[in-house]
Design a protein around this motif. Structure first.
Motif, PDB file in Angstrom:
ATOM      1  N   HIS A  18       0.896  -1.038   0.013  1.00 39.97           N
ATOM      2  CA  HIS A  18      -0.033  -0.020   0.105  1.00 39.97           C
ATOM      3  C   HIS A  18       0.872   1.314  -0.154  1.00 39.97           C
ATOM      4  CE1 HIS A  18      -3.963   1.704   0.255  1.00 39.97           C
ATOM      5  NE2 HIS A  18      -3.482   2.527   1.150  1.00 39.97           N
ATOM      6  N   TYR A  19       1.742   1.381   0.889  1.00 40.12           N
ATOM      7  CA  TYR A  19       2.795   2.348   0.954  1.00 40.12           C
ATOM      8  C   TYR A  19       4.152   1.660   0.775  1.00 40.12           C
ATOM      9  CZ  TYR A  19      -1.257   4.974   2.739  1.00 40.12           C
ATOM     10  OH  TYR A  19      -2.460   5.763   2.992  1.00 40.12           O
ATOM     11  N   ASN A  46       3.535  12.453   3.044  1.00 40.04           N
ATOM     12  CA  ASN A  46       3.458  13.434   4.118  1.00 40.04           C
ATOM     13  C   ASN A  46       1.959  13.774   4.444  1.00 40.04           C
ATOM     14  OD1 ASN A  46       6.151  13.815   4.618  1.00 40.04           O
ATOM     15  ND2 ASN A  46       6.238  14.915   2.569  1.00 40.04           N
ATOM     16  N   GLY A  47       1.923  14.328   5.709  1.00 42.23           N
ATOM     17  CA  GLY A  47       0.493  14.402   5.853  1.00 42.23           C
ATOM     18  C   GLY A  47      -0.043  15.999   6.286  1.00 42.23           C
ATOM     19  N   ALA A  48      -1.201  16.313   6.567  1.00 44.41           N
ATOM     20  CA  ALA A  48      -1.441  17.554   7.234  1.00 44.41           C
ATOM     21  C   ALA A  48      -2.614  17.519   8.217  1.00 44.41           C
ATOM     22  CB  ALA A  48      -1.975  18.552   5.983  1.00 44.41           C
ATOM     23  N   ARG A  67      -8.454   2.936  14.762  1.00 43.55           N
ATOM     24  CA  ARG A  67      -7.074   2.862  14.305  1.00 43.55           C
ATOM     25  C   ARG A  67      -6.300   1.715  14.654  1.00 43.55           C
ATOM     26  NH1 ARG A  67      -5.886   6.691  10.427  1.00 43.55           N
ATOM     27  NH2 ARG A  67      -6.285   8.730  11.473  1.00 43.55           N
ATOM     28  N   GLU A  82      -9.108  12.512  17.419  1.00 43.50           N
ATOM     29  CA  GLU A  82      -7.959  13.057  16.705  1.00 43.50           C
ATOM     30  C   GLU A  82      -8.288  14.477  16.401  1.00 43.50           C
ATOM     31  OE1 GLU A  82      -6.085  10.589  13.778  1.00 43.50           O
ATOM     32  OE2 GLU A  82      -6.439   8.765  15.031  1.00 43.50           O
ATOM     33  N   GLY A  86      -5.190  14.332   7.102  1.00 43.00           N
ATOM     34  CA  GLY A  86      -5.180  13.388   6.056  1.00 43.00           C
ATOM     35  C   GLY A  86      -3.852  13.256   5.322  1.00 43.00           C
ATOM     36  N   LEU A  87      -3.540  12.648   4.399  1.00 43.43           N
ATOM     37  CA  LEU A  87      -2.340  12.215   3.745  1.00 43.43           C
ATOM     38  C   LEU A  87      -2.344  13.359   2.578  1.00 43.43           C
ATOM     39  CD1 LEU A  87      -2.161   8.609   3.533  1.00 43.43           C
ATOM     40  CD2 LEU A  87      -0.723  10.083   5.094  1.00 43.43           C
ATOM     41  N   GLU A 100      -9.666  17.805   3.846  1.00 41.02           N
ATOM     42  CA  GLU A 100      -9.972  16.785   4.709  1.00 41.02           C
ATOM     43  C   GLU A 100     -10.883  17.376   5.692  1.00 41.02           C
ATOM     44  OE1 GLU A 100      -9.001  13.701   5.181  1.00 41.02           O
ATOM     45  OE2 GLU A 100      -7.863  13.808   3.346  1.00 41.02           O
ATOM     46  N   GLU A 127       7.544  10.261   7.474  1.00 41.38           N
ATOM     47  CA  GLU A 127       6.438  11.419   7.326  1.00 41.38           C
ATOM     48  C   GLU A 127       6.670  12.587   8.034  1.00 41.38           C
ATOM     49  OE1 GLU A 127       2.741  10.214   9.201  1.00 41.38           O
ATOM     50  OE2 GLU A 127       1.755  11.774   8.139  1.00 41.38           O
ATOM     51  N   GLU A 151     -13.656   4.487   1.554  1.00 38.59           N
ATOM     52  CA  GLU A 151     -12.516   4.077   2.276  1.00 38.59           C
ATOM     53  C   GLU A 151     -12.849   3.525   3.663  1.00 38.59           C
ATOM     54  OE1 GLU A 151      -8.983   5.196   1.707  1.00 38.59           O
ATOM     55  OE2 GLU A 151      -9.237   6.661  -0.236  1.00 38.59           O
ATOM     56  N   GLU A 153     -14.175   4.951   6.345  1.00 35.28           N
ATOM     57  CA  GLU A 153     -13.477   5.732   7.347  1.00 35.28           C
ATOM     58  C   GLU A 153     -14.506   5.814   8.522  1.00 35.28           C
ATOM     59  OE1 GLU A 153     -10.040   8.533   5.730  1.00 35.28           O
ATOM     60  OE2 GLU A 153     -12.129   9.089   5.194  1.00 35.28           O
ATOM     61  N   ASP A 176      -3.425  10.769  21.169  1.00 35.92           N
ATOM     62  CA  ASP A 176      -3.142  11.238  19.647  1.00 35.92           C
ATOM     63  C   ASP A 176      -1.855  12.304  19.823  1.00 35.92           C
ATOM     64  OD1 ASP A 176      -2.640  10.779  16.713  1.00 35.92           O
ATOM     65  OD2 ASP A 176      -3.838  12.660  16.862  1.00 35.92           O
ATOM     66  N   LYS A 178      -0.464  14.501  17.346  1.00 38.07           N
ATOM     67  CA  LYS A 178      -0.666  15.631  16.789  1.00 38.07           C
ATOM     68  C   LYS A 178      -1.868  16.334  17.420  1.00 38.07           C
ATOM     69  CE  LYS A 178      -4.026  13.474  13.393  1.00 38.07           C
ATOM     70  NZ  LYS A 178      -3.993  12.056  14.090  1.00 38.07           N
TER      71      LYS A 178
END
Ligand SMILES: Nc1nc2c(ncn2[C@@H]2O[C@H](COP(=O)(O)OP(=O)(O)O[C@H]3O[C@H](CO)[C@@H](O)[C@H](O)[C@@H]3O)[C@@H](O)[C@H]2O)c(=O)[nH]1
Ligand SMILES: [Mg+2]
Length: 194
Positions: A18-19, A46-48, A67, A82, A86-87, A100, A127, A151, A153, A176, A178
């Protein structure tokens, strides 16, 4: 200590299911000599992330979702509270958090403010996560949110008093990284004090 000189000798792909999971062998040279080391590195891009807040209501908007990695490591239910995140796909970080926020919370925010960027797990994961804050108002809630059904989610939206979110950091209900960093950023910078 002087910075070491790094020479990447070999990169082997272990998985691209996947990654990307890679095994990297590199030379690490200092005045003391050269040491050859091997590390596994997980590259999922990378994410935001963005903390939605409103001064007037004294609230923040967070999300709750399952998760798997936490479920496999002592989080009994696997559920995590959280900040929306998202990526980064093709867009830049600010565009990513706007997209996102719509997908996950249903809030169509416009102005976002960069707070900081952080490597989330620098020993193993490439990341870097770009962290934002943004003011929201009730009239920005234009869609349902909840994440992409395609997805799977299944995202629950939690609008709660900022004070309660800070208490949940203290009690461990929010665990979490972040999200803790963004809530503390909001506290230090007095974003929710009128
Ligand atoms: N099929 C499949 N899907 C996957 C896999 N890994 C992730 N996905 C799916 O890919 C989607 C990624 O959703 P995003 O909202 O873009 O990312 P995120 O998982 O919320 O990640 C955010 O938070 C992470 C944790 O804090 C951050 O690491 C990341 O940068 C980002 O900000 C999710 O639907 C997730 O289930 C996988 O191995 N296989
Ligand atoms: Mg997400």
């Amino acid at each position: 200590m002087e910075n070491p000189k790094i020479n990447i000798r070999e990169t082997t792909l272990l998985s691209d299911n996947h990654y990307l999971l890679q095994k990297v062998t590199f030379d690490y040279t200092t005045e003391k000599g050269t040491d050859t080391q091997t590390r596994e590195v997980y590259d999922r891009g990378n994410g935001a992330t963005v903390l939605l807040y409103n001064r007037e209501y004294g609230n923040v908007v967070l999300i709750r979702q399952f998760r798997l990695p936490t479920y496999l490591n002592k989080n009994e239910t696997g559920m995590m509270i959280e900040a929306c995140a998202g990526l980064i796909e093709e867009a830049d970080p600010a565009e990513t958090v706007r997209r996102e926020a719509i997908e996950e919370t249903g809030y169509h925010i416009s102005k976002v403010e960069k707070a900081f960027a952080a490597y989330m797990s620098p020993g193993a994961v490439t990341e870097i996560l770009h962290c934002f804050v943004a003011e929201y108002t009730k009239d920005m809630k234009l869609s349902e949110g909840g994440g992409l059904a395609t997805e799977h989610e299944n995202i629950q939206i939690l609008e709660m008093p900022f004070k309660q979110a800070l208490e949940m950091v203290k009690s461990g209900e929010i665990s979490d990284a972040k999200t803790i960093m963004l809530l503390q950023y909001a506290q230090i910078n007095k974003l929710l004090e009128i």
